[in-house]
Design a protein around this motif. Sequence first.
Motif, PDB file in Angstrom:
ATOM      1  N   LEU A  69       0.825  -1.203   0.000  1.00 56.44           N
ATOM      2  CA  LEU A  69       0.000   0.000   0.000  1.00 56.44           C
ATOM      3  C   LEU A  69       0.857   1.251   0.000  1.00 56.44           C
ATOM      4  O   LEU A  69       0.573   2.221  -0.721  1.00 56.44           O
ATOM      5  N   ALA A  70       1.932   1.238   0.770  1.00 55.19           N
ATOM      6  CA  ALA A  70       2.842   2.388   0.786  1.00 55.19           C
ATOM      7  C   ALA A  70       3.479   2.597  -0.586  1.00 55.19           C
ATOM      8  O   ALA A  70       3.647   3.738  -1.041  1.00 55.19           O
ATOM      9  N   GLN A  71       3.817   1.491  -1.256  1.00 53.63           N
ATOM     10  CA  GLN A  71       4.398   1.589  -2.597  1.00 53.63           C
ATOM     11  C   GLN A  71       3.415   2.219  -3.566  1.00 53.63           C
ATOM     12  O   GLN A  71       3.780   3.075  -4.377  1.00 53.63           O
ATOM     13  N   LEU A  72       2.148   1.804  -3.485  1.00 59.73           N
ATOM     14  CA  LEU A  72       1.113   2.402  -4.332  1.00 59.73           C
ATOM     15  C   LEU A  72       1.001   3.900  -4.074  1.00 59.73           C
ATOM     16  O   LEU A  72       0.916   4.702  -5.016  1.00 59.73           O
ATOM     17  N   GLN A  74       3.166   5.933  -2.886  1.00 64.96           N
ATOM     18  CA  GLN A  74       4.362   6.658  -3.332  1.00 64.96           C
ATOM     19  C   GLN A  74       4.372   6.802  -4.854  1.00 64.96           C
ATOM     20  O   GLN A  74       4.731   7.865  -5.381  1.00 64.96           O
ATOM     21  N   GLN A  75       3.961   5.758  -5.557  1.00 63.78           N
ATOM     22  CA  GLN A  75       3.983   5.785  -7.018  1.00 63.78           C
ATOM     23  C   GLN A  75       2.835   6.597  -7.614  1.00 63.78           C
ATOM     24  O   GLN A  75       2.929   7.052  -8.749  1.00 63.78           O
ATOM     25  N   HIS A  76       1.758   6.766  -6.835  1.00 64.57           N
ATOM     26  CA  HIS A  76       0.586   7.488  -7.340  1.00 64.57           C
ATOM     27  C   HIS A  76       0.176   8.585  -6.364  1.00 64.57           C
ATOM     28  O   HIS A  76      -0.864   8.497  -5.702  1.00 64.57           O
ATOM     29  N   PRO A  77       0.972   9.649  -6.278  1.00 66.74           N
ATOM     30  CA  PRO A  77       0.652  10.727  -5.334  1.00 66.74           C
ATOM     31  C   PRO A  77      -0.632  11.467  -5.695  1.00 66.74           C
ATOM     32  O   PRO A  77      -1.162  12.214  -4.873  1.00 66.74           O
ATOM     33  N   GLU A  78      -1.138  11.234  -6.905  1.00 65.87           N
ATOM     34  CA  GLU A  78      -2.392  11.876  -7.303  1.00 65.87           C
ATOM     35  C   GLU A  78      -3.609  11.217  -6.664  1.00 65.87           C
ATOM     36  O   GLU A  78      -4.720  11.780  -6.704  1.00 65.87           O
ATOM     37  N   ASN A  79      -3.425  10.030  -6.077  1.00 70.73           N
ATOM     38  CA  ASN A  79      -4.520   9.299  -5.441  1.00 70.73           C
ATOM     39  C   ASN A  79      -4.426   9.376  -3.920  1.00 70.73           C
ATOM     40  O   ASN A  79      -3.337   9.537  -3.366  1.00 70.73           O
ATOM     41  N   ASP A  80      -5.561   9.218  -3.263  1.00 66.10           N
ATOM     42  CA  ASP A  80      -5.603   9.068  -1.815  1.00 66.10           C
ATOM     43  C   ASP A  80      -5.907   7.608  -1.489  1.00 66.10           C
ATOM     44  O   ASP A  80      -6.747   6.982  -2.142  1.00 66.10           O
ATOM     45  N   VAL A  91      -0.368  -2.235  11.080  1.00 65.59           N
ATOM     46  CA  VAL A  91      -0.698  -0.808  11.105  1.00 65.59           C
ATOM     47  C   VAL A  91       0.541   0.013  11.459  1.00 65.59           C
ATOM     48  O   VAL A  91       0.851   1.018  10.814  1.00 65.59           O
ATOM     49  N   GLY A  92       1.267  -0.434  12.483  1.00 63.90           N
ATOM     50  CA  GLY A  92       2.481   0.272  12.864  1.00 63.90           C
ATOM     51  C   GLY A  92       3.514   0.280  11.760  1.00 63.90           C
ATOM     52  O   GLY A  92       4.196   1.286  11.533  1.00 63.90           O
ATOM     53  N   ASN A  93       3.621  -0.825  11.033  1.00 65.37           N
ATOM     54  CA  ASN A  93       4.595  -0.912   9.942  1.00 65.37           C
ATOM     55  C   ASN A  93       4.233   0.025   8.798  1.00 65.37           C
ATOM     56  O   ASN A  93       5.101   0.674   8.200  1.00 65.37           O
ATOM     57  N   LEU A  94       2.921   0.107   8.465  1.00 66.70           N
ATOM     58  CA  LEU A  94       2.510   1.045   7.421  1.00 66.70           C
ATOM     59  C   LEU A  94       2.826   2.478   7.840  1.00 66.70           C
ATOM     60  O   LEU A  94       3.314   3.279   7.024  1.00 66.70           O
ATOM     61  N   LEU A  95       2.577   2.807   9.093  1.00 60.76           N
ATOM     62  CA  LEU A  95       2.882   4.160   9.562  1.00 60.76           C
ATOM     63  C   LEU A  95       4.382   4.462   9.468  1.00 60.76           C
ATOM     64  O   LEU A  95       4.778   5.603   9.171  1.00 60.76           O
ATOM     65  N   LEU A  96       5.218   3.454   9.685  1.00 55.96           N
ATOM     66  CA  LEU A  96       6.660   3.654   9.499  1.00 55.96           C
ATOM     67  C   LEU A  96       6.974   3.968   8.043  1.00 55.96           C
ATOM     68  O   LEU A  96       7.815   4.830   7.746  1.00 55.96           O
ATOM     69  N   HIS A  97       6.331   3.265   7.109  1.00 52.18           N
ATOM     70  CA  HIS A  97       6.513   3.566   5.684  1.00 52.18           C
ATOM     71  C   HIS A  97       6.044   4.986   5.369  1.00 52.18           C
ATOM     72  O   HIS A  97       6.691   5.711   4.589  1.00 52.18           O
ATOM     73  N   VAL A  98       4.922   5.379   5.937  1.00 52.09           N
ATOM     74  CA  VAL A  98       4.394   6.729   5.709  1.00 52.09           C
ATOM     75  C   VAL A  98       5.415   7.769   6.143  1.00 52.09           C
ATOM     76  O   VAL A  98       5.665   8.767   5.440  1.00 52.09           O
ATOM     77  N   GLN A 100       8.784   7.257   6.629  1.00 60.25           N
ATOM     78  CA  GLN A 100      10.021   7.123   5.861  1.00 60.25           C
ATOM     79  C   GLN A 100       9.896   7.732   4.472  1.00 60.25           C
ATOM     80  O   GLN A 100      10.814   8.403   3.982  1.00 60.25           O
ATOM     81  N   ASP A 101       8.750   7.487   3.809  1.00 59.72           N
ATOM     82  CA  ASP A 101       8.557   7.952   2.438  1.00 59.72           C
ATOM     83  C   ASP A 101       7.861   9.306   2.366  1.00 59.72           C
ATOM     84  O   ASP A 101       7.560   9.787   1.273  1.00 59.72           O
ATOM     85  N   GLN A 102       7.581   9.907   3.524  1.00 60.81           N
ATOM     86  CA  GLN A 102       6.951  11.225   3.604  1.00 60.81           C
ATOM     87  C   GLN A 102       5.652  11.257   2.787  1.00 60.81           C
ATOM     88  O   GLN A 102       5.438  12.138   1.954  1.00 60.81           O
ATOM     89  N   LEU A 103       4.795  10.281   3.076  1.00 67.95           N
ATOM     90  CA  LEU A 103       3.533  10.161   2.350  1.00 67.95           C
ATOM     91  C   LEU A 103       2.451  10.974   3.052  1.00 67.95           C
ATOM     92  O   LEU A 103       2.254  10.849   4.255  1.00 67.95           O
ATOM     93  N   SER A 104       1.755  11.774   2.292  1.00 68.30           N
ATOM     94  CA  SER A 104       0.651  12.568   2.849  1.00 68.30           C
ATOM     95  C   SER A 104      -0.706  12.060   2.380  1.00 68.30           C
ATOM     96  O   SER A 104      -1.744  12.566   2.821  1.00 68.30           O
ATOM     97  N   ASN A 105      -0.710  11.055   1.496  1.00 66.51           N
ATOM     98  CA  ASN A 105      -1.946  10.592   0.864  1.00 66.51           C
ATOM     99  C   ASN A 105      -2.409   9.234   1.393  1.00 66.51           C
ATOM    100  O   ASN A 105      -3.050   8.474   0.681  1.00 66.51           O
ATOM    101  N   VAL A 106      -2.086   8.939   2.650  1.00 67.41           N
ATOM    102  CA  VAL A 106      -2.481   7.675   3.280  1.00 67.41           C
ATOM    103  C   VAL A 106      -3.184   7.966   4.601  1.00 67.41           C
ATOM    104  O   VAL A 106      -2.723   8.798   5.393  1.00 67.41           O
TER     105      VAL A 106
END
Length: 230
Positions: A69-72, A74-80, A91-98, A100-106
């Motif tokens: 999900l984090a990869q998606l 990151q690759q598609h910042p136009e989507n939420d 859940v904790g692992n996804l938040l770590l990806h968020v 690390q990758d500075q994701l705002s769309n999750v």
Amino acid sequence: MPEEKPFYRRIRSFVRREGRLTKGQQRALEELWPRFGVDFTPQLLDLDDLFGRQAPRILEIGFGNGGALAQLAQQHPENDYFGIEVHRPGVGNLLLHVEQDQLSNVRVSQHDAVEVLEQQIPDNSLDALYLLFPDPWHKKKHHKRRIVQSAFVEMVRARLKSGGVFHMATDWEDYAEHMQEVMREFPGFDNTAGEGKFSPRPDYRPQTKFEQRGQKLGHGVWDLIYRKKG
């Protein structure tokens, strides 16, 4: 006095296995949940307000460790992306990806996906819903626990926009056939691969480590992609 109706407990499609949190996962849950987590309350969410913008919205049920999900995202910042997972380490692992990758769309929910879908997600609000490798409940006596049942699909249909995509994948052929059988009841969906056919894995679906390991052992994977009619 009106006759009381009997109470029926809904059969859940998952078993909550807590697992051990790493220190990093625990920190992520404590520090990042207030920004990216979505608490369950029995009222509809304003998704534009939740994400702070208008954008295509994709909901994934059961994202596992969150890497795909984090990869998606990151690759598609136009989507939420709105991910639902009941297991805290994932859940904790996804938040770590968020982080690390500075994701705002999750955004993330740790709750029963059926209740979230039923009570928090508005009708006609999703561009896609992904259900990738749900628990197959492979024993016949447990098939009633499978999440893909008529009532669930009807709920998915209501939450998708016109033209929205319902994408399922499983590595159990029996479950894939079950999914097809349930979907045949819904003329409001078109099988994008053609009636009775399975879809090749689309480019947007990353291969998980679990899937790669299974394929090395000769296990098949079946993707089913349906589009909601207008």
